[in-house]
Motif scaffolding. Structure first.
Motif, short mmCIF file in Angstrom:
data_model
loop_
_atom_site.label_atom_id
_atom_site.label_comp_id
_atom_site.label_asym_id
_atom_site.label_seq_id
_atom_site.Cartn_x
_atom_site.Cartn_y
_atom_site.Cartn_z
N UNK A 202 -14.07 -45.03 -34.15
CA UNK A 202 -15.14 -45.95 -34.53
C UNK A 202 -15.90 -45.43 -35.75
N UNK A 203 -16.11 -44.12 -35.83
CA UNK A 203 -16.83 -43.54 -36.97
C UNK A 203 -16.00 -43.69 -38.24
N UNK A 204 -14.71 -43.39 -38.14
CA UNK A 204 -13.84 -43.51 -39.32
C UNK A 204 -13.81 -44.95 -39.81
N UNK A 205 -13.68 -45.90 -38.88
CA UNK A 205 -13.63 -47.31 -39.27
C UNK A 205 -14.93 -47.77 -39.92
N UNK A 222 -17.53 -36.88 -44.96
CA UNK A 222 -17.50 -37.27 -43.55
C UNK A 222 -16.18 -37.94 -43.20
N UNK A 223 -15.67 -38.77 -44.10
CA UNK A 223 -14.36 -39.40 -43.87
C UNK A 223 -13.27 -38.35 -43.78
N UNK A 224 -13.36 -37.36 -44.65
CA UNK A 224 -12.35 -36.29 -44.65
C UNK A 224 -12.38 -35.53 -43.33
N UNK A 225 -13.60 -35.21 -42.87
CA UNK A 225 -13.74 -34.44 -41.63
C UNK A 225 -13.27 -35.24 -40.42
N UNK A 226 -13.84 -36.45 -40.23
CA UNK A 226 -13.49 -37.23 -39.05
C UNK A 226 -12.06 -37.78 -39.14
N UNK A 227 -11.56 -38.00 -40.36
CA UNK A 227 -10.16 -38.40 -40.50
C UNK A 227 -9.21 -37.32 -40.04
N UNK A 228 -9.54 -36.05 -40.37
CA UNK A 228 -8.71 -34.94 -39.91
C UNK A 228 -8.76 -34.84 -38.38
N UNK A 229 -9.95 -35.02 -37.80
CA UNK A 229 -10.06 -34.99 -36.34
C UNK A 229 -9.25 -36.13 -35.72
N UNK A 230 -9.32 -37.31 -36.33
CA UNK A 230 -8.58 -38.47 -35.82
C UNK A 230 -7.09 -38.18 -35.80
N UNK A 231 -6.57 -37.59 -36.88
CA UNK A 231 -5.14 -37.27 -36.96
C UNK A 231 -4.74 -36.27 -35.89
N UNK A 232 -5.57 -35.24 -35.71
CA UNK A 232 -5.25 -34.19 -34.74
C UNK A 232 -5.35 -34.69 -33.30
N UNK A 330 -7.59 -30.84 -28.19
CA UNK A 330 -6.45 -31.71 -28.45
C UNK A 330 -5.97 -32.37 -27.16
N UNK A 331 -5.34 -33.54 -27.26
CA UNK A 331 -4.90 -34.25 -26.06
C UNK A 331 -3.78 -33.50 -25.33
N UNK A 332 -3.71 -33.69 -24.03
CA UNK A 332 -2.66 -33.08 -23.22
C UNK A 332 -2.51 -33.92 -21.96
N UNK A 333 -1.69 -33.44 -21.04
CA UNK A 333 -1.51 -34.18 -19.80
C UNK A 333 -2.79 -34.19 -18.96
N UNK A 338 -10.97 -34.57 -27.40
CA UNK A 338 -12.16 -35.05 -28.09
C UNK A 338 -12.89 -33.90 -28.76
N UNK A 339 -14.05 -34.20 -29.30
CA UNK A 339 -14.88 -33.20 -29.96
C UNK A 339 -15.88 -32.65 -28.95
N UNK A 340 -15.99 -31.33 -28.91
CA UNK A 340 -16.91 -30.64 -28.01
C UNK A 340 -17.84 -29.78 -28.85
N UNK A 341 -19.15 -29.93 -28.66
CA UNK A 341 -20.12 -29.11 -29.38
C UNK A 341 -21.20 -28.66 -28.41
N UNK A 342 -21.34 -27.36 -28.26
CA UNK A 342 -22.40 -26.79 -27.43
C UNK A 342 -23.50 -26.22 -28.31
N UNK A 343 -24.72 -26.25 -27.80
CA UNK A 343 -25.85 -25.79 -28.59
C UNK A 343 -26.86 -25.08 -27.69
N UNK A 344 -27.09 -23.81 -27.93
CA UNK A 344 -28.10 -23.06 -27.18
C UNK A 344 -29.44 -23.19 -27.89
N UNK A 345 -30.46 -23.61 -27.15
CA UNK A 345 -31.81 -23.74 -27.69
C UNK A 345 -32.67 -22.64 -27.06
N UNK A 346 -33.06 -21.66 -27.85
CA UNK A 346 -33.88 -20.56 -27.34
C UNK A 346 -35.28 -21.08 -27.02
#
Length: 664
Positions: A202-205, A222-232, A330-333, A338-346
């Motif tokens: 949806x972001x790429x589109x 942003x297109x370059x980044x999310x496009x690469x993620x979409x391909x992978x 990456x996808x598997x059985x 998907x994209x995973x981002x963790x963030x520690x807030x001190x």
């Protein structure tokens, strides 16, 4: 074991000593007192009473908890006097302290321009831009009650979310003796951002048709980044399972700058901030340019998705520890990835102020790291469990199973409830279930046939509350693990605080055993009968502690709501409808059929058909389980599962006799 009154006396002595030690310590950072006594012992009440003559900041999950705190402070604990320290000497007067809530922008009258200027930013998860876009140019700024607010009382109340502020609030902790955090703040300190493959698409589109004017560079990046993620994320996947996003950014020639120029920088034309020097061939991405680009997206892109993108790049800019916090799964059985981002807030608590944390299922190894390496002083209690807790272990009952429209799972569980209510018509019966399940029409309809809305609570929303304390029975239904990508994001945020061992192999963050795999289930024997329980989680210790905090720990916290350790709890009952093992609560393991007092349909059909076959004389030889499956027109696995589940029951023993040809 001893009576609850004696347990409370002993607990008060231990808590008093721990608080005194923390308040008198010259350590830097000051100690953290972790109070892990189970619900009903009086963690909150006792802590508030002991500290009543001190200057305290009290954090709780919700603003509604302030009334409870005021109630506790207004009711002295018999035979337990307030703590005496140099901060609160012996001659301190026994006056009930006034509790003041830390003013928030959303509070009535705090910000006159909140609806017009602040709320729209928050709807798009642009909270970090509030000062720059809403406050700095606000026409009401000179008269702003929020900006002018300063604490005026000895006790200050603030919800957990204030622990996740990226900007320090000196007025929040200035001059305070101690900080108390009631219930676990893990969910606000370990934040997660996840994007599914569909959201990446949806972001790429949405980015592709944007005009290439002043934001051309950012749009292209942003297109370059999310496009690469979409391909992978498109099959077939690579042999590896995860890719660090910071490595992907580097390979794409993208560099993140986590800087929002101040008004002074803009006015002065500070080139070092406005146009920092980049390596040759690099493309710069900064929060302002990303914000401007996302605001150009069509309205069809949900504000929540735009907010996720903002938060993703905030997390990426902070992903500098040895262990990556932001990865592409990456996808598997096992899933689509998907994209995973963790963030520690001190937490913004000054290191010289001691902290008290009230969490019945908390771990010292977790909280020491979350709070900057503070030494942990543990206080606990071991009361006798008086409530009978019955656990049905046929299934785990994850949310996905209970959510299946037309499925039998939720219907069976409600039949268990109906039977209990029929046998105990005067009992007050409550329910704790995942909130998302109650939003599904078929589940809601089935549940409301047995429960009034006032008798229903939800996981992760009942901590610190006592509204089920007077109930006669409580049903805790299902094991709703949070999304696995979200679990990984929070765990990665925590593990960024733990330096890797020399030569340590990367951890794959797969939860074991996989759903449907019972090869790793623990076998528990009770009264000569074997039960299998799936102890799911991460394979390594520290990671598993975070999984436990958000999984098994929460189910036990739910059962604590009925106060199973109270002296008057002997007549109460709690039902945990899931096979997840519990370590802090003693349970009586049973099968669903025992609670329903009926025999399973498949076995009844098998027994009746075998009786008919043997009675007619059609077949005298031994019948195998495989042949039985053929007769019933079911799979062999269904028969094997039935044997595993009901192998010790009378109906299965009769079926075995009939299979051998001895019955008639």
């Amino acid at each position: 074991m001893s009576g609850l009154a004696e347990v409370r006396r002993s607990f008060a002595i231990g808590l008093r000593g721990a608080l005194a030690e923390a308040l008198s310590s010259a350590e830097s950072p000051a100690p953290l007192v972790l109070v892990t006594a189970p619900g009903g012992v009086g963690k909150t009440r006792m802590t508030a009473h002991l500290l009543r003559n001190h200057s305290v900041v009290w954090h709780a999950e919700r603003n509604e908890m302030m009334d409870q705190l005021r109630e506790f402070l207004g009711a002295p604990v018999p035979d337990v006097g307030p703590l005496v320290t140099p901060h609160a000497p012996q001659n301190a007067t026994m006056v009930v302290p006034t509790v003041e809530k830390r003013l928030a922008r959303a509070d009535p009258g705090a910000c006159t321009q909140y609806d017009a200027r602040v709320a729209p930013l928050r709807e798009q998860n642009l909270g970090r831009f509030e000062k720059a876009l809403a406050c700095r140019t606000c026409p009401d700024r000179p008269r702003c009650r929020y900006l002018q607010w300063r604490p005026a009382t000895q006790w200050l109340f603030a919800p957990h979310v204030w622990l996740a502020l990226k900007v320090e609030k000196p007025d929040l902790y200035a001059g305070r003796d101690i900080v108390v955090i009631d219930e676990s703040p893990t969910s606000v300190m370990l934040q997660s951002i996840t994007l599914s493959p569909a959201e990446v698409d949806a972001i790429v589109s949405a980015l592709a048709p944007l005009p290439t004017q002043s934001t051309a560079t950012t749009v292209a990046a942003l297109l370059q980044f999310f496009g690469a993620c979409q391909t992978l994320l498109s099959p077939p996947p690579l042999s590896r399972r995860r890719i660090a996003l910071r490595s992907l950014m580097r390979d794409l020639g993208l560099e993140l700058l986590n800087v929002i120029p101040s008004a002074d920088d803009v006015i002065a034309g500070n080139a070092a901030v406005l146009q920092p020097v980049l390596e040759p061939g690099k493309t710069r991405l900064d929060p302002r340019a990303i914000r401007m680009t996302l605001q150009m997206l069509p309205k069809s892109v949900p504000s929540t998705l735009r907010g996720k993108v903002h938060q993703l790049f905030d997390a990426l800019a902070e992903d500098t520890a040895e262990r990556p916090t932001c990865v592409l799964v990456l996808p598997s059985e096992r899933g689509a990835g998907g994209i995973v981002a963790g963030r520690y807030i001190a937490p913004p608590i000054p290191p010289q102020i001691p902290v008290v944390l009230l969490d019945a299922t908390g771990f010292p190894a977790v909280y020491s790291r979350l709070f900057g390496g503070r030494r942990v002083i543990c206080v606990t209690a071991d009361p006798e469990q008086r409530t009978r807790v019955v656990q049905a272990v046929d299934h785990r009952y994850p949310a996905s199973t209970l959510a299946t429209p037309g499925g039998a799972a939720s219907k069976r569980l409600m039949r268990v409830v109906a039977r209990y209510k029929k046998e105990n018509p005067s009992d007050r019966v409550g329910l704790i279930i995942k909130k998302g399940l109650m939003e599904l029409h078929h589940v809601r309809q089935e549940v409301l046939e047995q429960f009034a809305l006032a008798d229903i609570g939800h996981y992760w929303a009942e901590r610190g509350q006592n509204r089920f304390a007077d109930y006669d029975a409580l049903f805790v239904i299902g094991a709703p693990e949070i999304n696995q990508l979200e679990m990984e994001a929070r765990t990665r945020a925590f593990m960024s605080l733990v330096p890797p061992m020399p030569g340590e192999e990367p951890f794959n963050y797969e939860i074991v055993p996989a759903r449907g795999d019972d090869s790793h289930h623990a076998v528990v024997t009770q009264d000569g009968e074997e039960f299998r329980q799936p102890d799911r989680g991460y394979a390594h210790g520290l990671r598993h502690l975070i999984f436990y905090e958000l999984h098994g720990g929460e189910y036990q916290q739910a059962i604590f709501r009925i106060r199973p350790f109270d002296d008057a709890a002997d007549e109460k009952m709690a039902f945990f409808m899931s096979s997840v093992p519990l370590d802090l609560i003693g349970t009586e393991l049973v099968k669903e059929a025992d609670l329903l007092d009926e025999e399973p349909e498949l076995l009844v059909r098998a027994r009746d058909l075998l009786r008919e076959i043997r009675g007619s004389g059609q077949e005298k030889n031994r019948i195998t389980q495989r042949e039985l499956a053929g007769i019933l027109q079911v799979s062999g696995a269904a028969i094997s599962k039935a044997k595993k589940t009901y192998g010790s029951s009378l109906i299965w023993k009769e079926i075995e006799d009939l299979l051998e040809g001895d019955g008639n």
